[in-house]
Design a protein around this motif. Structure first.
Motif, PDB file in Angstrom:
ATOM      1  N   ARG A  70       0.976  -1.097   0.059  1.00  0.00           N
ATOM      2  CA  ARG A  70      -0.047   0.082  -0.106  1.00  0.00           C
ATOM      3  C   ARG A  70       1.053   1.251   0.091  1.00  0.00           C
ATOM      4  O   ARG A  70       2.109   1.190  -0.073  1.00  0.00           O
ATOM      5  CB  ARG A  70      -1.070   0.027   1.308  1.00  0.00           C
ATOM      6  CG  ARG A  70      -0.296   0.005   2.518  1.00  0.00           C
ATOM      7  CD  ARG A  70      -1.191  -0.492   3.750  1.00  0.00           C
ATOM      8  NE  ARG A  70      -0.452  -0.957   4.918  1.00  0.00           N
ATOM      9  CZ  ARG A  70      -0.277  -0.221   5.958  1.00  0.00           C
ATOM     10  NH1 ARG A  70      -0.664   0.994   5.967  1.00  0.00           N
ATOM     11  NH2 ARG A  70       0.421  -0.614   6.887  1.00  0.00           N
TER      12      ARG A  70
ATOM     13  N   VAL B 254      11.171   0.719   0.898  1.00  0.00           N
ATOM     14  CA  VAL B 254      10.155   1.300   1.236  1.00  0.00           C
ATOM     15  C   VAL B 254       9.485   1.243   2.413  1.00  0.00           C
ATOM     16  O   VAL B 254       8.885   2.255   3.210  1.00  0.00           O
ATOM     17  CB  VAL B 254       9.182   1.482   0.164  1.00  0.00           C
ATOM     18  CG1 VAL B 254       7.932   2.529   0.187  1.00  0.00           C
ATOM     19  CG2 VAL B 254       9.686   1.754  -1.307  1.00  0.00           C
TER      20      VAL B 254
ATOM     21  N   GLY C 186       8.160   0.867   5.966  1.00  0.00           N
ATOM     22  CA  GLY C 186       8.276   1.568   7.191  1.00  0.00           C
ATOM     23  C   GLY C 186       7.111   1.570   8.068  1.00  0.00           C
ATOM     24  O   GLY C 186       5.850   1.623   7.897  1.00  0.00           O
TER      25      GLY C 186
ATOM     26  N   SER D 102      12.937  10.321   5.998  1.00  0.00           N
ATOM     27  CA  SER D 102      12.114  11.333   6.463  1.00  0.00           C
ATOM     28  C   SER D 102      12.756  12.498   6.743  1.00  0.00           C
ATOM     29  O   SER D 102      13.744  12.359   7.555  1.00  0.00           O
ATOM     30  CB  SER D 102      11.132  10.879   7.349  1.00  0.00           C
ATOM     31  OG  SER D 102      10.267  12.122   7.878  1.00  0.00           O
TER      32      SER D 102
ATOM     33  N   TYR E 260      10.284   7.708  16.029  1.00  0.00           N
ATOM     34  CA  TYR E 260      10.338   7.727  14.472  1.00  0.00           C
ATOM     35  C   TYR E 260      11.540   8.216  13.927  1.00  0.00           C
ATOM     36  O   TYR E 260      12.368   7.974  13.018  1.00  0.00           O
ATOM     37  CB  TYR E 260       9.336   8.503  13.968  1.00  0.00           C
ATOM     38  CG  TYR E 260       9.025   8.515  12.462  1.00  0.00           C
ATOM     39  CD1 TYR E 260       8.915   7.087  11.526  1.00  0.00           C
ATOM     40  CD2 TYR E 260       9.198   9.428  11.727  1.00  0.00           C
ATOM     41  CE1 TYR E 260       8.723   7.023  10.500  1.00  0.00           C
ATOM     42  CE2 TYR E 260       9.053   9.482  10.321  1.00  0.00           C
ATOM     43  CZ  TYR E 260       8.718   8.209   9.524  1.00  0.00           C
ATOM     44  OH  TYR E 260       8.810   8.201   8.201  1.00  0.00           O
TER      45      TYR E 260
ATOM     46  N   PRO F 236      10.117  11.398   0.708  1.00  0.00           N
ATOM     47  CA  PRO F 236       9.236  11.349  -0.203  1.00  0.00           C
ATOM     48  C   PRO F 236       8.260  12.718  -0.236  1.00  0.00           C
ATOM     49  O   PRO F 236       7.358  12.684  -1.021  1.00  0.00           O
ATOM     50  CB  PRO F 236       8.341  10.278   0.180  1.00  0.00           C
ATOM     51  CG  PRO F 236       8.515  10.167   1.718  1.00  0.00           C
ATOM     52  CD  PRO F 236       9.795  10.538   1.882  1.00  0.00           C
TER      53      PRO F 236
ATOM     54  N   THR G  11      -0.770   9.232   2.814  1.00  0.00           N
ATOM     55  CA  THR G  11      -1.112   7.514   2.668  1.00  0.00           C
ATOM     56  C   THR G  11      -1.544   7.093   4.262  1.00  0.00           C
ATOM     57  O   THR G  11      -1.929   8.298   4.896  1.00  0.00           O
ATOM     58  CB  THR G  11       0.551   6.888   2.610  1.00  0.00           C
ATOM     59  OG1 THR G  11       1.068   7.508   3.606  1.00  0.00           O
ATOM     60  CG2 THR G  11       1.007   7.471   1.395  1.00  0.00           C
ATOM     61  N   ASP G  12      -1.628   6.153   4.089  1.00  0.00           N
ATOM     62  CA  ASP G  12      -2.250   5.835   5.820  1.00  0.00           C
ATOM     63  C   ASP G  12      -1.293   6.182   6.671  1.00  0.00           C
ATOM     64  O   ASP G  12      -1.623   6.855   7.771  1.00  0.00           O
ATOM     65  CB  ASP G  12      -2.012   4.236   6.002  1.00  0.00           C
ATOM     66  CG  ASP G  12      -3.343   3.445   5.216  1.00  0.00           C
ATOM     67  OD1 ASP G  12      -4.134   4.154   4.695  1.00  0.00           O
ATOM     68  OD2 ASP G  12      -3.000   2.350   4.759  1.00  0.00           O
TER      69      ASP G  12
HETATM   70  N1  NAP Z   1       3.496   9.462   3.963  1.00  0.00           N
HETATM   71  C1  NAP Z   1       4.569  10.340   4.565  1.00  0.00           C
HETATM   72  O1  NAP Z   1       4.345  11.499   4.471  1.00  0.00           O
HETATM   73  C2  NAP Z   1       6.121   9.755   4.444  1.00  0.00           C
HETATM   74  C3  NAP Z   1       6.840  10.843   5.063  1.00  0.00           C
HETATM   75  C4  NAP Z   1       8.312  10.521   5.048  1.00  0.00           C
HETATM   76  C5  NAP Z   1       8.719   9.267   5.087  1.00  0.00           C
HETATM   77  N2  NAP Z   1       7.874   8.300   4.711  1.00  0.00           N
HETATM   78  C6  NAP Z   1       8.439   7.031   4.467  1.00  0.00           C
HETATM   79  O2  NAP Z   1       8.054   6.592   3.121  1.00  0.00           O
HETATM   80  C7  NAP Z   1       7.813   4.835   3.525  1.00  0.00           C
HETATM   81  C8  NAP Z   1       6.470   4.670   2.974  1.00  0.00           C
HETATM   82  O3  NAP Z   1       5.572   5.303   3.823  1.00  0.00           O
HETATM   83  P1  NAP Z   1       3.868   5.361   3.307  1.00  0.00           P
HETATM   84  O4  NAP Z   1       3.309   6.410   3.674  1.00  0.00           O
HETATM   85  O5  NAP Z   1       3.614   4.408   2.122  1.00  0.00           O
HETATM   86  O6  NAP Z   1       3.551   4.179   4.834  1.00  0.00           O
HETATM   87  P2  NAP Z   1       2.369   3.331   4.856  1.00  0.00           P
HETATM   88  O7  NAP Z   1       1.148   3.833   3.941  1.00  0.00           O
HETATM   89  O8  NAP Z   1       1.908   3.401   6.230  1.00  0.00           O
HETATM   90  O9  NAP Z   1       2.627   1.966   4.229  1.00  0.00           O
HETATM   91  C9  NAP Z   1       3.856   1.257   5.061  1.00  0.00           C
HETATM   92  C10 NAP Z   1       4.286   0.126   4.234  1.00  0.00           C
HETATM   93  O10 NAP Z   1       5.318  -0.552   5.024  1.00  0.00           O
HETATM   94  C11 NAP Z   1       4.888  -1.809   5.193  1.00  0.00           C
HETATM   95  N3  NAP Z   1       5.354  -2.657   6.215  1.00  0.00           N
HETATM   96  C12 NAP Z   1       5.274  -2.196   7.634  1.00  0.00           C
HETATM   97  N4  NAP Z   1       6.067  -3.174   8.493  1.00  0.00           N
HETATM   98  C13 NAP Z   1       6.549  -3.775   7.527  1.00  0.00           C
HETATM   99  C14 NAP Z   1       7.356  -5.178   7.671  1.00  0.00           C
HETATM  100  N5  NAP Z   1       7.786  -5.516   9.095  1.00  0.00           N
HETATM  101  N6  NAP Z   1       7.714  -5.901   6.522  1.00  0.00           N
HETATM  102  C15 NAP Z   1       7.403  -5.368   5.484  1.00  0.00           C
HETATM  103  N7  NAP Z   1       6.519  -4.401   5.098  1.00  0.00           N
HETATM  104  C16 NAP Z   1       6.165  -3.489   6.235  1.00  0.00           C
HETATM  105  C17 NAP Z   1       3.553  -1.943   5.115  1.00  0.00           C
HETATM  106  O11 NAP Z   1       2.937  -3.121   4.964  1.00  0.00           O
HETATM  107  P3  NAP Z   1       1.372  -3.700   5.498  1.00  0.00           P
HETATM  108  O12 NAP Z   1       0.419  -3.140   4.608  1.00  0.00           O
HETATM  109  O13 NAP Z   1       1.700  -5.330   5.599  1.00  0.00           O
HETATM  110  O14 NAP Z   1       1.425  -3.247   7.002  1.00  0.00           O
HETATM  111  C18 NAP Z   1       3.186  -0.809   3.759  1.00  0.00           C
HETATM  112  O15 NAP Z   1       3.383  -1.290   2.684  1.00  0.00           O
HETATM  113  C19 NAP Z   1       8.203   4.806   4.985  1.00  0.00           C
HETATM  114  O16 NAP Z   1       9.307   4.383   5.177  1.00  0.00           O
HETATM  115  C20 NAP Z   1       8.022   6.097   5.620  1.00  0.00           C
HETATM  116  O17 NAP Z   1       8.675   6.268   6.906  1.00  0.00           O
HETATM  117  C21 NAP Z   1       6.342   8.623   4.367  1.00  0.00           C
END
Ligand code: NAP
Length: 229
Positions: free
Chosen positions: A11, A83, A85, A135, A151, A181, A186-187
């Motif tokens: 996702r 990715v 996290g 991040s 975090y 990013p 997202t969630d």
């Molecule tokens: N969204 C933002 O604003 C933002 C900002 C800065 C950085 N980031 C970084 O970008 C990355 C992606 O974030 P996102 O917004 O897409 O988050 P998200 O929507 O919460 O999705 C998180 C993803 O990580 C997977 N995950 C979590 N624990 C895992 C594990 N033990 N093994 C394998 N997969 C695992 C989840 O899988 P499940 O579906 O199985 O839970 C999901 O696919 C992360 O590293 C986050 O820290 C995001």
């Protein structure tokens, strides 16, 4: 045909990377904890079945990562994308150390283990890039708000390992960078976030395609600007 491996593909940002790279004609290895429960992944698979291989991988399961690396031995991977996290953000005085340790396992050890397991696949490719989603909250110089100890610390630490990787792997022609990013809807980012997921991933893909050895080890944003450590 270029090949990308994406963790956290179920996702959010990971699923969008899979969708965009597959639509662009790449061969995609999509790693997700429980792929059968990912509607996003299933949808992309229906459209691009011939280009996507889905693997059930929890990034905290090092034996499973090693097994997949062996299974894919001899397969060049042009871009390795960490990715997956988790975000835990308890205020001072309310730390949950068990959840914090899980964040370390996912956000820090996960990218390290995946890079160590797949470095030969990357070294055998044309593009040779290892990219980890970090991040701006991991920036120590940019921290003006405090809080988010768990975090922030995992993302500051993953920045540190990406810097070391960029130095250690340069002689093999591998570029390693941490990329922020943006604040993405997202969630994890929530509905009030500034950037939609397609814009973020389009931006990061443009940054990744243009990466030069001189940029290796820099802390970049999805728009290509350099961020303070
Ligand atoms: N969204 C933002 O604003 C933002 C900002 C800065 C950085 N980031 C970084 O970008 C990355 C992606 O974030 P996102 O917004 O897409 O988050 P998200 O929507 O919460 O999705 C998180 C993803 O990580 C997977 N995950 C979590 N624990 C895992 C594990 N033990 N093994 C394998 N997969 C695992 C989840 O899988 P499940 O579906 O199985 O839970 C999901 O696919 C992360 O590293 C986050 O820290 C995001």
């Amino acid at each position: 045909m270029s090949t990308v491996l994406v963790t956290g593909a179920s996702r959010g940002i990971g699923a969008e990377f899979v969708r965009q790279y597959a639509a662009d004609g790449w061969r995609v290895h999509a790693l997700a904890r429980d792929p059968r429960n990912s509607e996003r992944l299933a949808e992309t698979q229906r459209t691009h079945r011939d280009r996507i291989s889905v693997h059930a991988i929890d990034v905290t399961d090092h034996a499973a990562i090693d097994a997949l690396a062996s299974e894919l031995a001899g397969t060049p991977i042009d871009v390795l994308l960490n990715v997956a996290g988790v975000l835990v953000a308890n205020p001072f005085g309310q730390s949950d150390y068990d959840r914090w340790m899980n964040s370390i396992r996912v956000n820090l050890f996960g990218p390290m283990k995946v890079a160590e397991a797949f470095v030969e696949h990357v070294a055998a490719s044309d593009q040779r890039k290892i990219v980890t989603l970090t991040s701006v909250l991991g920036s120590i110089g940019g921290n003006a708000a405090g809080g988010m100890y768990d975090y922030r610390s995992t993302k500051a630490a993953v920045n540190a390992i990406m810097k070391s990787m960029s130095l250690d792997l340069a002689r093999r022609g591998i570029i390693a960078v941490p990329i922020h990013p943006g604040w993405v809807r997202t969630d994890m980012g929530g509905s009030r976030a500034e950037v939609d997921v397609a814009t973020s991933v389009t931006g990061m893909r443009a940054v990744i395609v243009g990466l030069t050895p001189a940029q290796s080890g820099r802390f970049l944003s999805y728009q290509g600007s350099e961020l303070p450590w």
